[in-house]
Design a protein around this motif. Structure first.
Motif, PDB file in Angstrom:
ATOM      1  N   SER A 165     -20.331 -58.722 -18.787  1.00 61.46           N
ATOM      2  CA  SER A 165     -20.758 -58.222 -17.482  1.00 61.46           C
ATOM      3  C   SER A 165     -19.575 -57.632 -16.709  1.00 61.46           C
ATOM      4  N   ALA A 166     -18.382 -58.187 -16.891  1.00 59.77           N
ATOM      5  CA  ALA A 166     -17.202 -57.627 -16.242  1.00 59.77           C
ATOM      6  C   ALA A 166     -16.896 -56.244 -16.815  1.00 59.77           C
ATOM      7  N   ALA A 167     -17.055 -56.087 -18.094  1.00 57.84           N
ATOM      8  CA  ALA A 167     -16.830 -54.775 -18.719  1.00 57.84           C
ATOM      9  C   ALA A 167     -17.853 -53.765 -18.209  1.00 57.84           C
ATOM     10  N   GLN A 168     -19.100 -54.200 -18.044  1.00 56.75           N
ATOM     11  CA  GLN A 168     -20.132 -53.311 -17.515  1.00 56.75           C
ATOM     12  C   GLN A 168     -19.815 -52.920 -16.073  1.00 56.75           C
ATOM     13  N   LEU A 169     -19.327 -53.887 -15.309  1.00 60.50           N
ATOM     14  CA  LEU A 169     -18.963 -53.613 -13.926  1.00 60.50           C
ATOM     15  C   LEU A 169     -17.831 -52.594 -13.857  1.00 60.50           C
ATOM     16  N   ARG A 170     -16.853 -52.734 -14.729  1.00 57.81           N
ATOM     17  CA  ARG A 170     -15.743 -51.763 -14.760  1.00 57.81           C
ATOM     18  C   ARG A 170     -16.253 -50.362 -15.092  1.00 57.81           C
ATOM     19  N   GLU A 171     -17.157 -50.286 -16.045  1.00 59.40           N
ATOM     20  CA  GLU A 171     -17.706 -48.988 -16.433  1.00 59.40           C
ATOM     21  C   GLU A 171     -18.501 -48.360 -15.281  1.00 59.40           C
ATOM     22  N   ARG A 172     -19.278 -49.170 -14.604  1.00 57.24           N
ATOM     23  CA  ARG A 172     -20.054 -48.660 -13.478  1.00 57.24           C
ATOM     24  C   ARG A 172     -19.137 -48.225 -12.342  1.00 57.24           C
ATOM     25  N   LEU A 173     -18.040 -48.936 -12.173  1.00 61.84           N
ATOM     26  CA  LEU A 173     -17.061 -48.568 -11.158  1.00 61.84           C
ATOM     27  C   LEU A 173     -16.413 -47.234 -11.500  1.00 61.84           C
ATOM     28  N   ARG A 174     -16.078 -47.023 -12.758  1.00 59.05           N
ATOM     29  CA  ARG A 174     -15.516 -45.737 -13.179  1.00 59.05           C
ATOM     30  C   ARG A 174     -16.507 -44.600 -12.927  1.00 59.05           C
ATOM     31  N   GLU A 175     -17.778 -44.857 -13.236  1.00 62.68           N
ATOM     32  CA  GLU A 175     -18.811 -43.847 -13.012  1.00 62.68           C
ATOM     33  C   GLU A 175     -18.961 -43.543 -11.526  1.00 62.68           C
ATOM     34  N   ALA A 176     -18.909 -44.580 -10.687  1.00 62.42           N
ATOM     35  CA  ALA A 176     -19.032 -44.374  -9.240  1.00 62.42           C
ATOM     36  C   ALA A 176     -17.864 -43.551  -8.718  1.00 62.42           C
ATOM     37  N   ARG A 177     -16.663 -43.824  -9.198  1.00 68.59           N
ATOM     38  CA  ARG A 177     -15.502 -43.031  -8.783  1.00 68.59           C
ATOM     39  C   ARG A 177     -15.667 -41.578  -9.199  1.00 68.59           C
ATOM     40  N   HIS A 178     -16.130 -41.368 -10.423  1.00 66.66           N
ATOM     41  CA  HIS A 178     -16.338 -40.011 -10.931  1.00 66.66           C
ATOM     42  C   HIS A 178     -17.393 -39.291 -10.085  1.00 66.66           C
ATOM     43  N   ASP A 179     -18.494 -39.978  -9.788  1.00 65.41           N
ATOM     44  CA  ASP A 179     -19.548 -39.376  -8.974  1.00 65.41           C
ATOM     45  C   ASP A 179     -19.037 -39.043  -7.572  1.00 65.41           C
ATOM     46  N   LEU A 180     -18.211 -39.906  -7.012  1.00 66.18           N
ATOM     47  CA  LEU A 180     -17.660 -39.669  -5.685  1.00 66.18           C
ATOM     48  C   LEU A 180     -16.750 -38.441  -5.693  1.00 66.18           C
ATOM     49  N   ARG A 181     -15.935 -38.306  -6.717  1.00 69.28           N
ATOM     50  CA  ARG A 181     -15.075 -37.120  -6.824  1.00 69.28           C
ATOM     51  C   ARG A 181     -15.904 -35.846  -6.968  1.00 69.28           C
ATOM     52  N   ASP A 182     -16.969 -35.917  -7.785  1.00 70.30           N
ATOM     53  CA  ASP A 182     -17.842 -34.753  -7.954  1.00 70.30           C
ATOM     54  C   ASP A 182     -18.521 -34.379  -6.636  1.00 70.30           C
ATOM     55  N   LEU A 183     -18.972 -35.385  -5.899  1.00 66.26           N
ATOM     56  CA  LEU A 183     -19.625 -35.147  -4.620  1.00 66.26           C
ATOM     57  C   LEU A 183     -18.668 -34.480  -3.644  1.00 66.26           C
ATOM     58  N   GLN A 184     -17.455 -34.964  -3.592  1.00 68.81           N
ATOM     59  CA  GLN A 184     -16.460 -34.392  -2.697  1.00 68.81           C
ATOM     60  C   GLN A 184     -16.124 -32.954  -3.092  1.00 68.81           C
ATOM     61  N   ALA A 185     -15.916 -32.717  -4.368  1.00 64.03           N
ATOM     62  CA  ALA A 185     -15.588 -31.368  -4.839  1.00 64.03           C
ATOM     63  C   ALA A 185     -16.737 -30.406  -4.559  1.00 64.03           C
ATOM     64  N   ASN A 186     -17.959 -30.854  -4.757  1.00 68.37           N
ATOM     65  CA  ASN A 186     -19.132 -30.017  -4.510  1.00 68.37           C
ATOM     66  C   ASN A 186     -19.234 -29.661  -3.029  1.00 68.37           C
ATOM     67  N   ALA A 187     -19.006 -30.642  -2.153  1.00 70.74           N
ATOM     68  CA  ALA A 187     -19.072 -30.385  -0.712  1.00 70.74           C
ATOM     69  C   ALA A 187     -17.986 -29.404  -0.288  1.00 70.74           C
ATOM     70  N   VAL A 188     -16.796 -29.561  -0.816  1.00 74.79           N
ATOM     71  CA  VAL A 188     -15.694 -28.654  -0.475  1.00 74.79           C
ATOM     72  C   VAL A 188     -16.005 -27.234  -0.951  1.00 74.79           C
ATOM     73  N   ASN A 189     -16.510 -27.110  -2.164  1.00 75.81           N
ATOM     74  CA  ASN A 189     -16.833 -25.782  -2.698  1.00 75.81           C
ATOM     75  C   ASN A 189     -17.927 -25.092  -1.891  1.00 75.81           C
ATOM     76  N   LYS A 190     -18.968 -25.839  -1.509  1.00 71.06           N
ATOM     77  CA  LYS A 190     -20.051 -25.245  -0.719  1.00 71.06           C
ATOM     78  C   LYS A 190     -19.566 -24.829   0.659  1.00 71.06           C
ATOM     79  N   THR A 191     -18.710 -25.646   1.252  1.00 72.38           N
ATOM     80  CA  THR A 191     -18.180 -25.319   2.572  1.00 72.38           C
ATOM     81  C   THR A 191     -17.308 -24.069   2.508  1.00 72.38           C
ATOM     82  N   ARG A 192     -16.480 -23.988   1.494  1.00 73.31           N
ATOM     83  CA  ARG A 192     -15.631 -22.797   1.338  1.00 73.31           C
ATOM     84  C   ARG A 192     -16.473 -21.548   1.114  1.00 73.31           C
ATOM     85  N   ALA A 193     -17.517 -21.660   0.291  1.00 75.82           N
ATOM     86  CA  ALA A 193     -18.380 -20.507   0.017  1.00 75.82           C
ATOM     87  C   ALA A 193     -19.098 -20.053   1.285  1.00 75.82           C
TER      88      ALA A 193
END
Length: 91
Positions: A29-57
């Protein structure tokens, strides 16, 4: 958008704190939690990059419009100002 971003950051911070407190536990379960945490970080970075790109456009599109049609931009701004003035004046 900012509220979603801050909520996701809080979730990631809570998950990291939980992982640190249970670092001795090496269960699946700790390994699953780490994986989910990595995915959440990745999703957060994607969300931020998407917002920045849309704002610039959007900013670039507005800049292009104003440079291509300056008189129309002035007329639109004046019209919006007139309408806002009318609405404020009614109260």
């Amino acid at each position: 958008m900012d509220q979603l971003k801050s909520d996701l950051k809080a979730i990631v911070a809570d998950a990291e704190a939980l992982m640190r407190s249970s670092a001795a536990s090496a269960s699946a379960s700790a390994a699953q939690l780490r994986e989910r945490l990595r995915e959440a970080r990745h999703d957060l970075r994607d969300l931020q990059a998407n917002a920045v790109n849309k704002t610039r456009a959007a900013g670039q599109a507005a800049d292009d419009f104003v440079h291509d049609k300056p008189w129309r931009s002035i007329a639109v701004a004046a019209g919006v100002g007139f309408l806002v003035g009318m609405l404020i004046g009614r109260r």
